[in-house]
Design a protein around this motif. Structure first.
Motif, short mmCIF file in Angstrom:
data_model
loop_
_atom_site.label_atom_id
_atom_site.label_comp_id
_atom_site.label_asym_id
_atom_site.label_seq_id
_atom_site.Cartn_x
_atom_site.Cartn_y
_atom_site.Cartn_z
N TYR A 96 0.80 -1.22 0.00
CA TYR A 96 0.00 0.00 0.00
C TYR A 96 0.84 1.28 0.00
CZ TYR A 96 -3.41 3.47 1.66
OH TYR A 96 -4.18 4.58 1.80
N PRO A 97 1.85 1.43 0.89
CA PRO A 97 2.57 2.72 0.94
C PRO A 97 3.23 3.11 -0.38
CG PRO A 97 3.02 1.42 2.91
CD PRO A 97 2.30 0.51 1.95
N ARG A 98 3.80 2.16 -1.07
CA ARG A 98 4.51 2.51 -2.31
C ARG A 98 3.57 2.76 -3.49
NH1 ARG A 98 5.14 -1.54 -6.02
NH2 ARG A 98 4.68 -3.68 -5.37
N LEU A 99 2.29 2.53 -3.29
CA LEU A 99 1.32 2.74 -4.37
C LEU A 99 0.56 4.05 -4.23
CD1 LEU A 99 -0.25 -0.84 -4.64
CD2 LEU A 99 1.39 0.21 -6.21
N MET A 100 0.87 4.84 -3.19
CA MET A 100 0.08 6.04 -2.92
C MET A 100 0.09 7.02 -4.09
SD MET A 100 -1.37 5.46 -0.12
CE MET A 100 -2.04 7.06 0.27
N ALA A 101 1.25 7.26 -4.68
CA ALA A 101 1.32 8.22 -5.79
C ALA A 101 0.50 7.73 -6.98
CB ALA A 101 2.77 8.45 -6.19
N LYS A 102 0.58 6.44 -7.26
CA LYS A 102 -0.20 5.89 -8.36
C LYS A 102 -1.70 5.94 -8.07
CE LYS A 102 2.97 2.79 -10.80
NZ LYS A 102 2.64 3.34 -12.13
N LYS A 103 -2.08 5.73 -6.82
CA LYS A 103 -3.49 5.83 -6.46
C LYS A 103 -4.02 7.25 -6.69
CE LYS A 103 -3.73 2.06 -3.07
NZ LYS A 103 -5.00 1.39 -3.39
N GLU A 104 -3.21 8.23 -6.32
CA GLU A 104 -3.61 9.62 -6.53
C GLU A 104 -3.72 9.93 -8.03
OE1 GLU A 104 -4.88 13.38 -5.37
OE2 GLU A 104 -4.54 11.60 -4.14
N ALA A 105 -2.78 9.39 -8.82
CA ALA A 105 -2.81 9.62 -10.27
C ALA A 105 -4.03 8.96 -10.90
CB ALA A 105 -1.52 9.09 -10.89
N LEU A 106 -4.36 7.74 -10.47
CA LEU A 106 -5.52 7.07 -11.02
C LEU A 106 -6.81 7.77 -10.60
CD1 LEU A 106 -6.75 4.78 -12.66
CD2 LEU A 106 -6.70 3.34 -10.61
N TYR A 107 -6.85 8.25 -9.37
CA TYR A 107 -8.02 9.01 -8.91
C TYR A 107 -8.26 10.22 -9.82
CZ TYR A 107 -10.77 12.27 -6.09
OH TYR A 107 -11.71 13.17 -5.67
N SER A 108 -7.20 10.98 -10.11
CA SER A 108 -7.33 12.17 -10.98
C SER A 108 -7.78 11.75 -12.38
CB SER A 108 -5.99 12.91 -11.05
OG SER A 108 -5.65 13.44 -9.78
N PHE A 109 -7.25 10.64 -12.88
CA PHE A 109 -7.65 10.13 -14.20
C PHE A 109 -9.14 9.80 -14.22
CE2 PHE A 109 -8.57 6.42 -16.83
CZ PHE A 109 -8.12 6.83 -18.07
N LEU A 110 -9.62 9.15 -13.17
CA LEU A 110 -11.03 8.74 -13.13
C LEU A 110 -11.96 9.94 -12.98
CD1 LEU A 110 -10.54 5.61 -10.85
CD2 LEU A 110 -11.36 5.58 -13.22
N ILE A 111 -11.55 10.93 -12.20
CA ILE A 111 -12.35 12.15 -12.08
C ILE A 111 -12.52 12.80 -13.45
CG2 ILE A 111 -12.32 14.52 -11.17
CD1 ILE A 111 -13.15 12.46 -9.10
N GLN A 112 -11.44 12.85 -14.22
CA GLN A 112 -11.50 13.43 -15.55
C GLN A 112 -12.30 12.55 -16.50
OE1 GLN A 112 -7.66 14.07 -17.36
NE2 GLN A 112 -8.49 15.48 -18.89
N LYS A 113 -12.11 11.26 -16.43
CA LYS A 113 -12.77 10.30 -17.31
C LYS A 113 -14.28 10.41 -17.21
CE LYS A 113 -13.24 5.24 -17.89
NZ LYS A 113 -13.04 5.13 -19.36
N TYR A 114 -14.79 10.58 -16.00
CA TYR A 114 -16.23 10.60 -15.79
C TYR A 114 -16.79 12.01 -15.60
CZ TYR A 114 -15.72 5.60 -15.53
OH TYR A 114 -15.43 4.29 -15.86
N GLY A 115 -15.97 13.02 -15.85
CA GLY A 115 -16.43 14.40 -15.80
C GLY A 115 -16.92 14.82 -14.43
#
Length: 218
Positions: A195-214
């Motif tokens: 989990y700790p080493r994935l935090m940056a990727k989780k934040e990046a995917l969250y931003s991607f999904l926010i944009q993907k679904y408007g």
């Protein structure tokens, strides 16, 4: 069905099997997706059980999405699927608690969260409160979600963040509801948590999904 991925925790299997044998509800079959190359070690830590046990050895470590691939094979026979992580201890009422929270067209998790403009800014929700995001360890869901190809179209580089992807795609493409609950589950801290080493990727995917679904970051 109860589905678990394992990696680097093969020696926990006797303990995990004991916890499952102690469940007050025995109305489940157990499926293990093994991401570790140490298949002999896994085999040596398994034994006969009162429930049906099936193991799938992956050629490579595909992360938690392995349980999605398993679930796609299972969903017609097992309409309700529970996910458990290999670093979690559970009380004897865990399975019955999870089964009691099940709803059609829904995902319900012990780790249900509201996200406040960032993956890192979040509030846990329980008592079947609506969630933005559900973690997979300690989850029950309508397994028909895995009949949809979109669940498996996770962008390259984010395969180890399958829970965030599942939550948003199921909610915004398939119309599933997400809820948080509280069940008898305790994380085990053994130094192997990714989990700790994935935090940056989780934040990046969250931003991607926010944009993907408007969506608007709350």
């Amino acid at each position: 069905a109860l589905v678990m991925c394992t990696w680097k925790r093969l020696r926990r299997m006797p303990h995990i099997l004991n916890m499952l044998e102690a469940q007050s509800s025995q109305t489940f079959d157990f499926f293990i997706w093994n991401n570790s190359p140490e298949t002999d070690l896994l085999k040596g830590n398994l034994r006969d059980t009162s429930f049906d046990l099936t193991v799938r050895n992956s050629k490579t470590n595909v992360g938690g999405i392995g349980r999605f691939h398993f679930s796609r094979e299972l969903w017609r026979s097992y309409p309700k699927i529970i996910f458990l992580d290999d670093d979690q201890d559970i009380a004897p009422n865990f399975v019955s608690q999870m089964q009691g929270h099940y709803q059609d067209n829904s995902i319900v998790s012990n780790w249900g969260w509201l996200l406040h403009g960032s993956y890192l800014k979040r509030t846990r929700v329980v008592d079947m409160t609506t969630a933005d995001y559900c973690g997979t360890g300690g989850m029950i869901l309508d397994a028909s979600v895995f009949a949809n190809d979109c669940i498996f179209d996770i962008p390259e580089g984010f395969q180890f963040i399958e829970d965030l992807w599942l939550s948003y795609v199921a909610k915004y493409e398939l119309g599933f509801s997400l809820y948080g609950c509280a069940v008898s589950l305790t994380p085990v801290h053994d130094g192997h948590n990714q989990y700790p080493r994935l935090m940056a990727k989780k934040e990046a995917l969250y931003s991607f999904l926010i944009q993907k679904y408007g969506l608007v970051k709350g």
